[in-house]
Design a protein around this motif. Structure first.
Motif, PDB file in Angstrom:
ATOM      1  N   ASN A 166       6.553   6.453  -6.452  1.00 42.04           N
ATOM      2  CA  ASN A 166       5.394   7.330  -6.594  1.00 42.04           C
ATOM      3  C   ASN A 166       5.540   8.454  -5.583  1.00 42.04           C
ATOM      4  OD1 ASN A 166       2.728   8.465  -6.180  1.00 42.04           O
ATOM      5  ND2 ASN A 166       1.902   6.726  -7.301  1.00 42.04           N
ATOM      6  N   GLY A 167       5.346   9.703  -6.025  1.00 42.94           N
ATOM      7  CA  GLY A 167       5.506  10.845  -5.143  1.00 42.94           C
ATOM      8  C   GLY A 167       4.572  10.858  -3.960  1.00 42.94           C
ATOM      9  N   ALA A 168       3.473  10.070  -4.007  1.00 40.97           N
ATOM     10  CA  ALA A 168       2.525  10.018  -2.897  1.00 40.97           C
ATOM     11  C   ALA A 168       2.896   8.967  -1.864  1.00 40.97           C
ATOM     12  CB  ALA A 168       1.113   9.739  -3.428  1.00 40.97           C
ATOM     13  N   ALA A 169       3.995   8.232  -2.081  1.00 37.50           N
ATOM     14  CA  ALA A 169       4.412   7.223  -1.117  1.00 37.50           C
ATOM     15  C   ALA A 169       4.640   7.850   0.253  1.00 37.50           C
ATOM     16  CB  ALA A 169       5.691   6.540  -1.603  1.00 37.50           C
ATOM     17  N   VAL A 180       7.555   0.067   6.435  1.00 35.19           N
ATOM     18  CA  VAL A 180       6.490   1.011   6.746  1.00 35.19           C
ATOM     19  C   VAL A 180       7.115   2.377   6.980  1.00 35.19           C
ATOM     20  CG1 VAL A 180       6.560   0.446   9.221  1.00 35.19           C
ATOM     21  CG2 VAL A 180       4.511   1.497   8.242  1.00 35.19           C
ATOM     22  N   GLY A 181       6.476   3.430   6.476  1.00 38.32           N
ATOM     23  CA  GLY A 181       7.061   4.761   6.612  1.00 38.32           C
ATOM     24  C   GLY A 181       6.033   5.864   6.695  1.00 38.32           C
ATOM     25  N   GLY A 206       0.804  -1.210   0.000  1.00 38.57           N
ATOM     26  CA  GLY A 206       0.000   0.000   0.000  1.00 38.57           C
ATOM     27  C   GLY A 206       0.834   1.256   0.000  1.00 38.57           C
ATOM     28  N   GLN A 207       0.196   2.369   0.321  1.00 33.51           N
ATOM     29  CA  GLN A 207       0.843   3.675   0.281  1.00 33.51           C
ATOM     30  C   GLN A 207       1.848   3.860   1.413  1.00 33.51           C
ATOM     31  OE1 GLN A 207      -1.972   6.868   0.616  1.00 33.51           O
ATOM     32  NE2 GLN A 207      -0.517   8.459   0.059  1.00 33.51           N
ATOM     33  N   PHE A 208       1.625   3.162   2.539  1.00 34.23           N
ATOM     34  CA  PHE A 208       2.481   3.339   3.695  1.00 34.23           C
ATOM     35  C   PHE A 208       3.327   2.110   4.026  1.00 34.23           C
ATOM     36  CE2 PHE A 208      -1.106   6.203   4.283  1.00 34.23           C
ATOM     37  CZ  PHE A 208      -0.491   7.387   4.649  1.00 34.23           C
ATOM     38  N   ALA A 209       2.985   0.925   3.493  1.00 31.19           N
ATOM     39  CA  ALA A 209       3.647  -0.286   3.969  1.00 31.19           C
ATOM     40  C   ALA A 209       3.699  -1.369   2.899  1.00 31.19           C
ATOM     41  CB  ALA A 209       2.928  -0.827   5.210  1.00 31.19           C
ATOM     42  N   LEU A 266      -5.361   6.272   9.849  1.00 34.79           N
ATOM     43  CA  LEU A 266      -4.362   5.226   9.643  1.00 34.79           C
ATOM     44  C   LEU A 266      -2.958   5.808   9.577  1.00 34.79           C
ATOM     45  CD1 LEU A 266      -3.794   2.217   9.020  1.00 34.79           C
ATOM     46  CD2 LEU A 266      -4.017   2.796   6.595  1.00 34.79           C
ATOM     47  N   GLY A 267      -2.788   6.895   8.857  1.00 37.56           N
ATOM     48  CA  GLY A 267      -1.470   7.509   8.707  1.00 37.56           C
ATOM     49  C   GLY A 267      -1.128   8.521   9.775  1.00 37.56           C
ATOM     50  N   ASN A 268      -2.070   8.784  10.733  1.00 37.78           N
ATOM     51  CA  ASN A 268      -1.864   9.795  11.776  1.00 37.78           C
ATOM     52  C   ASN A 268      -1.503  11.138  11.138  1.00 37.78           C
ATOM     53  OD1 ASN A 268      -1.796  10.733  14.414  1.00 37.78           O
ATOM     54  ND2 ASN A 268       0.378  10.290  14.663  1.00 37.78           N
ATOM     55  N   VAL A 269      -2.337  11.531  10.130  1.00 36.12           N
ATOM     56  CA  VAL A 269      -2.079  12.755   9.386  1.00 36.12           C
ATOM     57  C   VAL A 269      -3.354  13.576   9.279  1.00 36.12           C
ATOM     58  CG1 VAL A 269      -0.221  11.741   8.018  1.00 36.12           C
ATOM     59  CG2 VAL A 269      -2.563  11.624   7.169  1.00 36.12           C
ATOM     60  N   THR A 270      -3.214  14.836   8.887  1.00 38.52           N
ATOM     61  CA  THR A 270      -4.321  15.692   8.473  1.00 38.52           C
ATOM     62  C   THR A 270      -4.028  16.193   7.070  1.00 38.52           C
ATOM     63  OG1 THR A 270      -3.252  17.560   9.594  1.00 38.52           O
ATOM     64  CG2 THR A 270      -5.004  16.409  10.792  1.00 38.52           C
TER      65      THR A 270
END
Length: 279
Positions: A164-167, A59-60, A41-44, A221-225
């Protein structure tokens, strides 16, 4: 398919054999013969051996504060697996993964489902202005089998690169290290066209409700806003450890907890305040 130099790996039964380069939506990574990809996925990215006795984890997260502790980052990511008695060594310098500049390595042990595990975890870091991207790669196995994996599995876990720049949930921080091919761009265009056709067939009111739920789930999930970009670029996902963000024309992002702080003061850059994005 290709093979590593076998002399660099264990000669026992758990040698990797052939290794396949897999291209996902966000990352390129290496898969040993017979292993399963259980998350891409995008994070892992997570891989398991055929007997479930060994695994690799990548994971990042992007947009972290530059003083974020790598030991703490690795500990929190491993703790997400809900292990028992997780223990980690002091850090040692290591070779970073592609796109990062520094890395720190840790020996780790833990219990899972009553089975002792042993492995090596690494935190690779890419810096950009006052934010950074941190990526944990971890290789582990049943403790009794670790001797068969220790000489080669950590190398396999580290063979991952963002494409991918959205990684990792943010545009721009690792962009200077990414090369997105024309084929990748065409694939994204085809996906967007398919997505639009599908969307037109779905009840709009129900679709909007699902979108809001998915948006909230992704942020949690990503602890983001999510923040708007006043320079006309796509929205940006940023960590929750700052309340206010500014961005300049070069795409550099500045985070602060102080509403009155203005990075334009004493700067030659043109900083503009970012606003929270609400779907």
């Amino acid at each position: 398919m290709y093979n590593y130099n076998q002399s660099s790996f264990s000669s026992q039964a758990s040698t990797p054999g052939s290794l396949e380069i897999r291209r996902g939506n966000y990352f390129n990574y290496v898969v040993p013969s017979g292993w399963r990809v259980v998350e891409d996925g995008q994070f892992a990215v997570v891989l398991f051996s055929p007997d479930n006795a060994a695994l690799t984890i990548m994971v990042g997260n992007s947009g972290l504060a530059v003083n974020y502790n790598p030991w703490q980052f690795v500990y929190e990511k491993l703790l997400a697996m809900q292990p028992y008695d997780l223990r980690m060594s002091q850090p040692r310098q290591a070779q970073p993964i592609a796109g990062c500049t520094v890395a720190y390595e840790f020996d780790c042990t833990y219990m899972y489902n009553g089975i002792p595990y042993q492995g090596i975890a690494k935190c690779s870091v890419a810096y950009s202005y006052n934010l950074c991207t941190m990526v944990m790669t971890c290789a582990a196995s049943h403790q009794l089998q670790w001797a068969n994996y220790a000489s080669w599995l950590p190398q396999v876990a580290s063979q991952v690169s963002a494409t991918n720049g959205a990684a990792f949930g943010i545009q721009g921080i690792m962009a200077q290290n990414l090369e997105i091919s024309q084929t990748e761009g065409q694939r994204h265009r085809e996906y967007r066209e398919w997505s639009q056709r599908t969307w037109d067939e779905v009840n709009r009111q129900r679709g909007e409700s699902i979108d809001r739920q998915n948006f909230q789930f992704r942020e949690n999930l990503g602890n983001v806003t999510t923040w708007t970009n006043p320079y006309g670029y796509p929205t940006v996902e940023l960590p929750t450890n700052y309340n206010y963000y500014w961005i300049n024309r070069q795409g550099q992002i500045y985070g602060t907890l102080d509403f009155s702080e203005n990075p334009n003061v004493g700067s030659t850059q043109d900083w503009v305040r970012m606003n929270r994005y609400l779907p």
